[in-house]
Design an enzyme around this catalytic site. Structure first.
Site, PDB file in Angstrom:
ATOM      1  N   GLY A   1       4.550   5.964   5.366  1.00 26.70           N
ATOM      2  CA  GLY A   1       3.967   5.204   4.390  1.00 26.70           C
ATOM      3  C   GLY A   1       2.897   6.004   3.641  1.00 26.70           C
ATOM      4  O   GLY A   1       1.942   5.200   3.306  1.00 26.70           O
ATOM      5  N   ALA A   2       3.324   7.214   3.258  1.00 27.00           N
ATOM      6  CA  ALA A   2       2.157   8.044   2.455  1.00 27.00           C
ATOM      7  C   ALA A   2       1.695   7.481   1.453  1.00 27.00           C
ATOM      8  O   ALA A   2       0.633   8.110   0.581  1.00 27.00           O
ATOM      9  CB  ALA A   2       2.598   9.284   2.480  1.00 27.00           C
TER      10      ALA A   2
ATOM     11  N   GLY B   1       1.100   4.266   0.552  1.00 24.25           N
ATOM     12  CA  GLY B   1       0.423   3.072   0.496  1.00 24.25           C
ATOM     13  C   GLY B   1      -1.120   3.120   0.649  1.00 24.25           C
ATOM     14  O   GLY B   1      -1.579   3.927   0.481  1.00 24.25           O
TER      15      GLY B   1
ATOM     16  N   ASN C   1       2.550  -2.407  11.627  1.00 24.56           N
ATOM     17  CA  ASN C   1       2.689  -3.772  12.428  1.00 24.56           C
ATOM     18  C   ASN C   1       4.131  -4.207  12.542  1.00 24.56           C
ATOM     19  O   ASN C   1       4.740  -3.935  11.475  1.00 24.56           O
ATOM     20  CB  ASN C   1       1.711  -4.810  11.850  1.00 24.56           C
ATOM     21  CG  ASN C   1       0.207  -4.533  12.173  1.00 24.56           C
ATOM     22  OD1 ASN C   1      -0.011  -4.371  13.227  1.00 24.56           O
ATOM     23  ND2 ASN C   1      -0.527  -5.162  11.382  1.00 24.56           N
TER      24      ASN C   1
ATOM     25  N   HIS D   1      -2.505  -5.959  19.636  1.00 30.25           N
ATOM     26  CA  HIS D   1      -2.950  -5.877  17.840  1.00 30.25           C
ATOM     27  C   HIS D   1      -2.535  -7.172  17.153  1.00 30.25           C
ATOM     28  O   HIS D   1      -1.558  -7.048  16.476  1.00 30.25           O
ATOM     29  CB  HIS D   1      -2.712  -4.621  16.970  1.00 30.25           C
ATOM     30  CG  HIS D   1      -3.367  -4.674  15.670  1.00 30.25           C
ATOM     31  ND1 HIS D   1      -4.948  -4.661  15.433  1.00 30.25           N
ATOM     32  CD2 HIS D   1      -2.567  -4.796  14.629  1.00 30.25           C
ATOM     33  CE1 HIS D   1      -5.007  -4.859  14.066  1.00 30.25           C
ATOM     34  NE2 HIS D   1      -3.610  -4.905  13.481  1.00 30.25           N
TER      35      HIS D   1
ATOM     36  N   ARG E   1       5.449  -8.673   6.142  1.00 34.72           N
ATOM     37  CA  ARG E   1       6.197  -9.968   6.760  1.00 34.72           C
ATOM     38  C   ARG E   1       6.261 -10.544   5.030  1.00 34.72           C
ATOM     39  O   ARG E   1       5.329 -10.689   4.497  1.00 34.72           O
ATOM     40  CB  ARG E   1       5.146 -10.683   7.390  1.00 34.72           C
ATOM     41  CG  ARG E   1       5.717 -11.919   8.079  1.00 34.72           C
ATOM     42  CD  ARG E   1       4.658 -12.655   9.182  1.00 34.72           C
ATOM     43  NE  ARG E   1       5.649 -13.519   9.985  1.00 34.72           N
ATOM     44  CZ  ARG E   1       5.254 -13.719  10.929  1.00 34.72           C
ATOM     45  NH1 ARG E   1       4.201 -13.239  11.626  1.00 34.72           N
ATOM     46  NH2 ARG E   1       5.910 -14.781  11.726  1.00 34.72           N
TER      47      ARG E   1
ATOM     48  N   ASP F   1      -9.897  -2.762  15.842  1.00 35.56           N
ATOM     49  CA  ASP F   1     -10.391  -4.085  16.473  1.00 35.56           C
ATOM     50  C   ASP F   1     -11.357  -3.618  17.293  1.00 35.56           C
ATOM     51  O   ASP F   1     -12.543  -4.345  17.312  1.00 35.56           O
ATOM     52  CB  ASP F   1      -9.194  -4.530  17.475  1.00 35.56           C
ATOM     53  CG  ASP F   1      -7.990  -4.710  16.635  1.00 35.56           C
ATOM     54  OD1 ASP F   1      -8.178  -5.455  15.494  1.00 35.56           O
ATOM     55  OD2 ASP F   1      -7.025  -4.374  17.060  1.00 35.56           O
TER      56      ASP F   1
ATOM     57  N   VAL G   1       0.579   2.654  13.594  1.00 35.45           N
ATOM     58  CA  VAL G   1      -0.464   1.856  12.902  1.00 35.45           C
ATOM     59  C   VAL G   1       0.377   0.619  12.293  1.00 35.45           C
ATOM     60  O   VAL G   1      -0.373  -0.413  12.276  1.00 35.45           O
ATOM     61  CB  VAL G   1      -1.098   2.560  11.686  1.00 35.45           C
ATOM     62  CG1 VAL G   1      -2.046   1.569  10.758  1.00 35.45           C
ATOM     63  CG2 VAL G   1      -2.327   3.749  12.356  1.00 35.45           C
TER      64      VAL G   1
HETATM   65  P1  NAX Z   1       1.029  -0.667   1.995  1.00 38.34           P
HETATM   66  O1  NAX Z   1       2.116  -1.641   1.808  1.00 38.34           O
HETATM   67  O2  NAX Z   1       0.136  -0.564   1.143  1.00 38.34           O
HETATM   68  O3  NAX Z   1       1.876   0.629   2.508  1.00 38.34           O
HETATM   69  C1  NAX Z   1       2.933   0.814   3.390  1.00 38.34           C
HETATM   70  C2  NAX Z   1       3.851   1.923   2.698  1.00 38.34           C
HETATM   71  O4  NAX Z   1       4.787   2.221   3.418  1.00 38.34           O
HETATM   72  C3  NAX Z   1       4.499   1.636   1.325  1.00 38.34           C
HETATM   73  O5  NAX Z   1       4.152   2.612   0.493  1.00 38.34           O
HETATM   74  C4  NAX Z   1       6.089   1.792   2.008  1.00 38.34           C
HETATM   75  O6  NAX Z   1       6.878   2.255   0.745  1.00 38.34           O
HETATM   76  C5  NAX Z   1       6.034   2.543   2.901  1.00 38.34           C
HETATM   77  N1  NAX Z   1       7.098   2.312   4.288  1.00 38.34           N
HETATM   78  C6  NAX Z   1       7.672   1.212   4.112  1.00 38.34           C
HETATM   79  N2  NAX Z   1       8.845   1.413   5.177  1.00 38.34           N
HETATM   80  C7  NAX Z   1       8.919   2.852   5.362  1.00 38.34           C
HETATM   81  C8  NAX Z   1       9.839   3.693   5.910  1.00 38.34           C
HETATM   82  N3  NAX Z   1      10.888   3.206   6.607  1.00 38.34           N
HETATM   83  N4  NAX Z   1       9.447   5.120   6.101  1.00 38.34           N
HETATM   84  C9  NAX Z   1       8.310   5.550   5.189  1.00 38.34           C
HETATM   85  N5  NAX Z   1       7.446   4.788   4.677  1.00 38.34           N
HETATM   86  C10 NAX Z   1       7.774   3.523   4.432  1.00 38.34           C
HETATM   87  O7  NAX Z   1       0.716  -1.101   3.575  1.00 38.34           O
HETATM   88  P2  NAX Z   1      -0.976  -0.606   4.337  1.00 38.34           P
HETATM   89  O8  NAX Z   1      -1.802  -1.638   3.782  1.00 38.34           O
HETATM   90  O9  NAX Z   1      -0.723   0.774   3.901  1.00 38.34           O
HETATM   91  O10 NAX Z   1      -0.582  -0.824   5.620  1.00 38.34           O
HETATM   92  C11 NAX Z   1       0.478  -0.317   6.331  1.00 38.34           C
HETATM   93  C12 NAX Z   1       0.894  -1.036   7.668  1.00 38.34           C
HETATM   94  O11 NAX Z   1      -0.288  -0.990   8.712  1.00 38.34           O
HETATM   95  C13 NAX Z   1       1.182  -2.504   7.733  1.00 38.34           C
HETATM   96  O12 NAX Z   1       2.261  -2.701   8.534  1.00 38.34           O
HETATM   97  C14 NAX Z   1      -0.278  -3.210   8.065  1.00 38.34           C
HETATM   98  O13 NAX Z   1       0.265  -4.459   8.633  1.00 38.34           O
HETATM   99  C15 NAX Z   1      -0.370  -2.333   9.177  1.00 38.34           C
HETATM  100  N6  NAX Z   1      -2.168  -2.469   9.700  1.00 38.34           N
HETATM  101  C16 NAX Z   1      -2.125  -2.205  10.936  1.00 38.34           C
HETATM  102  C17 NAX Z   1      -3.669  -1.985  11.524  1.00 38.34           C
HETATM  103  C18 NAX Z   1      -3.761  -1.917  12.997  1.00 38.34           C
HETATM  104  O14 NAX Z   1      -4.856  -1.938  13.233  1.00 38.34           O
HETATM  105  N7  NAX Z   1      -2.901  -1.574  13.609  1.00 38.34           N
HETATM  106  C19 NAX Z   1      -4.553  -2.523  10.552  1.00 38.34           C
HETATM  107  C20 NAX Z   1      -4.569  -2.555   9.055  1.00 38.34           C
HETATM  108  C21 NAX Z   1      -3.104  -2.790   8.715  1.00 38.34           C
HETATM  109  O15 NAX Z   1      -3.034  -4.056   8.556  1.00 38.34           O
END
Ligand code: NAX
Length: 356
Positions: free
Chosen positions: A11-12, A14, A131, A187, A92, A159, A129
């Protein structure tokens, strides 16, 4: 100069990565004397965006950044990786049920688990990380049967940091003067931020310094809903704070938490009566590159109910994706006791029987 270590980030392109990658490259994770190689994974459609991020990293002229490689295939992205941040996940969508979200992510994390198993460094530490982080972590681990489940962790440090930050603000003290709090469970909105054992300045019980009704009725709900509140205010989900938490959790895991108690989503070994076989956030201390679940936290009836509710949610999530998990079960693992480097603590480790 040390040998460079390989750090994979999914997700690099993102939002979170846009903050995280620059922190890693500047030495915030492993220190100013540890060169690194970044191996960045994205979906095919985001490769152009990823190239832009790589150009910016190059433009920072970071001394420690020896190499950047861009991948759309997890097998090459994880090749030889010592550390992995698994951030990319399926968000989602509108009208999507929780089960659909779990299913969509199960596909991603199954594939990435297999890739880690087959191509990463056997000593890899992987932090999930994306979700739903705890259950994605379980899927990842179950698809990587040659890697010890203790080498995977789900991020609950955000958290933990949020609880510390809000408490410090309430008490008008520095966050570093607070220790002993933890966040239990998933989480998600069922997580349980627990301040019953928290202390300020090594001696004062924080529970006596705050109004108990404020803690129970306001603080807990605020932490549980903090992510949603930030989306409402910012129009975007937490990114910089999530990146900071990812650095904090991985750094403490690798370099130690200095005897401070931190929260990590880790494979439950049955501590506190929590079901084995789920990634649950526990209070831990990290030393010698390993975490140890702290056992002597006292829990009141309120806490027991809260811990049970978040455990039940994780068990439900597990049930929804169970049929997608490889048949590999704990029977294939043998529980062994390993002594800490300083000879003091005994820890539970699972190893595949054929690896012992
Ligand atoms: P973004 O949507 O900005 O970035 C995610 C990136 O992942 C996108 O560029 C997408 O193309 C890429 N991606 C999707 N599927 C992929 C795959 N199979 N292989 C490689 N890359 C892939 O989201 P962002 O704000 O960066 O958040 C990323 C994730 O962190 C989300 O699932 C979010 O819910 C989760 N979080 C988790 C947190 C935690 O405390 N555990 C807190 C922050 C965040 O909400």
């Amino acid at each position: 100069m040390k040998q460079p270590v390989r750090i994979a980030v999914t997700g690099a392109a993102g939002n979170i990565s846009y903050s995280l990658l620059f922190k890693i490259a500047s030495g915030e994770l492993l220190g100013k004397d540890q060169p690194i190689i970044l191996q960045l994974l994205e979906v095919e459609d985001s490769m152009e965006r990823l190239k832009g991020v790589a150009m910016e990293l190059e433009d920072c002229a970071f001394n420690l950044l020896h190499e950047i490689s861009l991948h759309s295939n997890p097998n090459t992205a994880f090749a030889g990786a010592h550390y992995a941040f698994l951030i990319g996940a399926k968000p989602r969508g509108k009208g999507m049920e929780r089960a659909d979200l779990l299913m969509a992510n199960a596909k991603i994390f199954s594939e990435q688990g297999k890739a880690l198993n087959n191509y990463a460094n056997p000593d890899i530490k992987a932090l999930v990380v994306g979700n739903p982080a705890n259950t994605n972590c379980l899927i990842l681990s179950r698809n990587a049967p040659d890697i010890n489940p203790n080498q995977f962790s789900a991020m609950t440090r955000l958290d933990h940091n949020r609880t510390t930050g809000l408490l410090a603000n309430k008490l008008a003290i520095n966050p570093e003067d607070i220790d002993g709090l933890c966040v239990w469970g998933n989480h998600s909105a069922t997580m349980y931020p627990d301040i019953h054992n928290a202390i300020a300045y090594d001696s004062h019980d924080i529970i006596d310094l705050v109004d108990y009704a404020w803690y129970q009725e306001e603080l807990i709900a605020k932490i549980q809903q903090r992510g949603a509140e930030i989306i409402q205010q910012r129009g975007l989900s937490s990114a910089a704070s999530a990146a900071q938490a990812a650095i904090d959790q991985m750094r403490d895991w690798i370099l130690g938490s200095d005897d401070r108690l931190v929260s990590m989503g880790v494979m439950s070994d049955g501590s506190y009566g929590i079901a084995e076989g789920i990634y649950y956030s526990f209070p831990v201390v990290c030393r010698f590159g390993r975490y140890e679940i702290i056992q002597d936290i006292s829990i009141n009836n309120f806490g027991t109910d809260m811990m049970k509710a978040t455990e039940n949610e994780l068990l439900e999530e597990k049930q929804l994706i169970e049929h997608l998990l490889p048949k590999e079960t704990e029977d294939n693992y043998k529980k062994v006791f390993v002594q800490d480097n300083d000879g003091s603590n005994l820890e539970n480790f699972y190893y595949r029987a054929n690896k012992i």
